[in-house]
Design a protein around this motif. Structure first.
Motif, PDB file in Angstrom:
ATOM      1  N   SER A  74      60.155  47.904  23.403  1.00  0.00           N
ATOM      2  CA  SER A  74      59.009  47.952  24.322  1.00  0.00           C
ATOM      3  C   SER A  74      59.266  46.612  25.148  1.00  0.00           C
ATOM      4  O   SER A  74      59.045  46.557  26.424  1.00  0.00           O
ATOM      5  CB  SER A  74      57.616  47.985  23.740  1.00  0.00           C
ATOM      6  N   ALA A  75      59.573  45.385  24.582  1.00  0.00           N
ATOM      7  CA  ALA A  75      59.747  44.041  25.209  1.00  0.00           C
ATOM      8  C   ALA A  75      60.732  44.214  26.358  1.00  0.00           C
ATOM      9  O   ALA A  75      60.645  43.697  27.386  1.00  0.00           O
ATOM     10  CB  ALA A  75      59.800  43.067  24.277  1.00  0.00           C
ATOM     11  N   GLY A  76      61.792  44.808  25.919  1.00  0.00           N
ATOM     12  CA  GLY A  76      62.736  45.090  26.944  1.00  0.00           C
ATOM     13  C   GLY A  76      62.447  45.825  27.973  1.00  0.00           C
ATOM     14  O   GLY A  76      62.769  45.187  29.339  1.00  0.00           O
ATOM     15  N   ARG A  77      61.618  46.812  28.163  1.00  0.00           N
ATOM     16  CA  ARG A  77      61.024  47.595  29.061  1.00  0.00           C
ATOM     17  C   ARG A  77      60.294  46.636  29.961  1.00  0.00           C
ATOM     18  O   ARG A  77      60.069  46.774  31.262  1.00  0.00           O
ATOM     19  CB  ARG A  77      60.188  48.616  28.845  1.00  0.00           C
ATOM     20  N   MET A  78      59.087  45.660  29.208  1.00  0.00           N
ATOM     21  CA  MET A  78      58.446  45.027  30.063  1.00  0.00           C
ATOM     22  C   MET A  78      59.173  43.847  30.880  1.00  0.00           C
ATOM     23  O   MET A  78      58.824  43.561  31.929  1.00  0.00           O
ATOM     24  CB  MET A  78      57.588  44.022  29.067  1.00  0.00           C
ATOM     25  N   LEU A  79      60.066  43.262  30.138  1.00  0.00           N
ATOM     26  CA  LEU A  79      61.028  42.234  30.790  1.00  0.00           C
ATOM     27  C   LEU A  79      61.717  42.822  31.953  1.00  0.00           C
ATOM     28  O   LEU A  79      61.796  42.172  33.156  1.00  0.00           O
ATOM     29  CB  LEU A  79      61.886  41.512  29.702  1.00  0.00           C
ATOM     30  N   ALA A 103      65.344  37.101  18.934  1.00  0.00           N
ATOM     31  CA  ALA A 103      65.133  38.600  18.261  1.00  0.00           C
ATOM     32  C   ALA A 103      66.084  39.311  19.593  1.00  0.00           C
ATOM     33  O   ALA A 103      66.942  40.229  18.917  1.00  0.00           O
ATOM     34  CB  ALA A 103      63.851  39.054  18.200  1.00  0.00           C
ATOM     35  N   LEU A 104      65.803  39.409  20.446  1.00  0.00           N
ATOM     36  CA  LEU A 104      66.469  40.156  21.501  1.00  0.00           C
ATOM     37  C   LEU A 104      68.020  39.780  21.569  1.00  0.00           C
ATOM     38  O   LEU A 104      68.900  40.595  21.548  1.00  0.00           O
ATOM     39  CB  LEU A 104      66.136  39.973  23.118  1.00  0.00           C
ATOM     40  N   ARG A 105      68.438  38.549  21.568  1.00  0.00           N
ATOM     41  CA  ARG A 105      69.678  38.072  21.466  1.00  0.00           C
ATOM     42  C   ARG A 105      70.319  38.451  20.167  1.00  0.00           C
ATOM     43  O   ARG A 105      71.392  39.034  20.037  1.00  0.00           O
ATOM     44  CB  ARG A 105      69.937  36.617  21.742  1.00  0.00           C
ATOM     45  N   ARG A 106      69.764  38.207  19.066  1.00  0.00           N
ATOM     46  CA  ARG A 106      70.102  38.422  17.656  1.00  0.00           C
ATOM     47  C   ARG A 106      70.415  40.196  17.305  1.00  0.00           C
ATOM     48  O   ARG A 106      71.610  40.479  16.953  1.00  0.00           O
ATOM     49  CB  ARG A 106      69.160  37.927  16.500  1.00  0.00           C
ATOM     50  N   ASP A 107      69.410  41.024  17.870  1.00  0.00           N
ATOM     51  CA  ASP A 107      69.540  42.470  17.515  1.00  0.00           C
ATOM     52  C   ASP A 107      70.213  43.208  18.633  1.00  0.00           C
ATOM     53  O   ASP A 107      70.509  44.388  18.237  1.00  0.00           O
ATOM     54  CB  ASP A 107      68.013  42.917  17.066  1.00  0.00           C
ATOM     55  N   ARG A 108      70.168  42.689  19.910  1.00  0.00           N
ATOM     56  CA  ARG A 108      70.192  43.575  21.129  1.00  0.00           C
ATOM     57  C   ARG A 108      71.697  42.660  21.825  1.00  0.00           C
ATOM     58  O   ARG A 108      72.391  43.357  22.577  1.00  0.00           O
ATOM     59  CB  ARG A 108      69.471  43.767  21.885  1.00  0.00           C
ATOM     60  N   GLY A 109      71.761  41.492  21.550  1.00  0.00           N
ATOM     61  CA  GLY A 109      73.042  41.048  22.077  1.00  0.00           C
ATOM     62  C   GLY A 109      72.683  40.773  23.585  1.00  0.00           C
ATOM     63  O   GLY A 109      73.465  40.512  24.303  1.00  0.00           O
ATOM     64  N   VAL A 110      71.513  40.689  24.088  1.00  0.00           N
ATOM     65  CA  VAL A 110      71.251  40.567  25.278  1.00  0.00           C
ATOM     66  C   VAL A 110      70.044  39.327  25.511  1.00  0.00           C
ATOM     67  O   VAL A 110      69.128  39.604  24.597  1.00  0.00           O
ATOM     68  CB  VAL A 110      70.596  41.902  26.016  1.00  0.00           C
ATOM     69  N   GLY A 111      69.872  38.880  26.501  1.00  0.00           N
ATOM     70  CA  GLY A 111      68.927  37.718  26.660  1.00  0.00           C
ATOM     71  C   GLY A 111      67.945  38.346  27.887  1.00  0.00           C
ATOM     72  O   GLY A 111      68.280  39.303  28.562  1.00  0.00           O
ATOM     73  N   ALA A 112      66.924  37.837  27.803  1.00  0.00           N
ATOM     74  CA  ALA A 112      65.742  38.062  28.810  1.00  0.00           C
ATOM     75  C   ALA A 112      66.212  38.141  30.368  1.00  0.00           C
ATOM     76  O   ALA A 112      65.689  39.204  30.949  1.00  0.00           O
ATOM     77  CB  ALA A 112      64.386  37.291  28.549  1.00  0.00           C
ATOM     78  N   ARG A 113      66.696  37.256  30.689  1.00  0.00           N
ATOM     79  CA  ARG A 113      67.575  36.979  31.935  1.00  0.00           C
ATOM     80  C   ARG A 113      68.143  38.343  32.290  1.00  0.00           C
ATOM     81  O   ARG A 113      68.053  38.875  33.514  1.00  0.00           O
ATOM     82  CB  ARG A 113      68.130  35.914  32.176  1.00  0.00           C
ATOM     83  N   ALA A 114      69.149  38.758  31.564  1.00  0.00           N
ATOM     84  CA  ALA A 114      69.830  39.931  31.701  1.00  0.00           C
ATOM     85  C   ALA A 114      68.985  41.220  31.894  1.00  0.00           C
ATOM     86  O   ALA A 114      69.322  42.075  32.750  1.00  0.00           O
ATOM     87  CB  ALA A 114      71.029  40.024  30.565  1.00  0.00           C
ATOM     88  N   LEU A 115      67.953  41.166  31.094  1.00  0.00           N
ATOM     89  CA  LEU A 115      67.241  42.620  31.123  1.00  0.00           C
ATOM     90  C   LEU A 115      66.309  42.369  32.547  1.00  0.00           C
ATOM     91  O   LEU A 115      66.321  43.302  32.968  1.00  0.00           O
ATOM     92  CB  LEU A 115      66.203  42.544  30.010  1.00  0.00           C
ATOM     93  N   ARG A 116      65.951  41.242  32.913  1.00  0.00           N
ATOM     94  CA  ARG A 116      65.279  41.289  34.231  1.00  0.00           C
ATOM     95  C   ARG A 116      65.941  41.556  35.207  1.00  0.00           C
ATOM     96  O   ARG A 116      65.939  42.296  36.341  1.00  0.00           O
ATOM     97  CB  ARG A 116      64.554  39.825  34.445  1.00  0.00           C
ATOM     98  N   ASP A 117      67.467  40.943  35.344  1.00  0.00           N
ATOM     99  CA  ASP A 117      68.411  41.289  36.417  1.00  0.00           C
ATOM    100  C   ASP A 117      68.958  42.517  36.459  1.00  0.00           C
ATOM    101  O   ASP A 117      69.280  43.094  37.508  1.00  0.00           O
ATOM    102  CB  ASP A 117      69.550  40.307  36.181  1.00  0.00           C
ATOM    103  N   SER A 118      68.722  43.564  35.220  1.00  0.00           N
ATOM    104  CA  SER A 118      69.253  44.827  35.288  1.00  0.00           C
ATOM    105  C   SER A 118      68.386  45.613  36.266  1.00  0.00           C
ATOM    106  O   SER A 118      68.913  46.745  36.520  1.00  0.00           O
ATOM    107  CB  SER A 118      69.201  45.089  34.098  1.00  0.00           C
TER     108      SER A 118
END
Length: 120
Positions: A74-79, A103-118
């Motif tokens: 859910s957080a990934g979709r919001m970001l 948590a995103l970096r630990r569990d998904r290996g991705v940062g918030a910036r990468a999610l936003r930039d996607s």
């Protein structure tokens, strides 16, 4: 005793199941709230121990892992839609933007910036 063993599939199939769609709907509707195993178990009239065992059997995840996955998805979709870390964290039950980022970096290996930039 052999008769009891032969009847085992019947016994197992009569156990109370878990409606994962119902669980997902309840958790998703209130991701920001506290969801201890006992609260989830209460939805199905099970003890926390039984609920833990059944969810693990069905999904391969503990209740905590299951909840964390829903929160991070859910957080990934919001970001990805442009929400800030702080807003996403508050909406999905993390105490701060930095704890969500960790948590995103630990569990998904991705940062918030990468999610936003996607989405750009």
């Amino acid at each position: 005793q052999l008769a009891l063993l032969l009847d085992l599939p019947t016994v197992l199939s009569s156990r109370r199941g878990l409606d994962l769609a119902r669980l997902d709907a309840a958790l998703t509707a209130a991701l920001h709230e506290s969801w201890p195993t006992a609260r989830m178990a209460q939805m199905f009239n099970l003890s926390p121990q039984r609920f833990h065992a059944r969810l693990l059997e069905l999904t391969g995840r503990t209740p905590g892992d299951y909840l964390r996955t829903l929160r991070l998805e859910s957080a990934g979709r919001m970001l990805a839609r442009g929400a800030t870390l702080e807003v996403a964290a508050a909406r999905v039950g993390y105490g701060s933007g930095s704890s969500l980022a960790y948590a995103l970096r630990r569990d998904r290996g991705v940062g918030a910036r990468a999610l936003r930039d996607s989405t750009r």
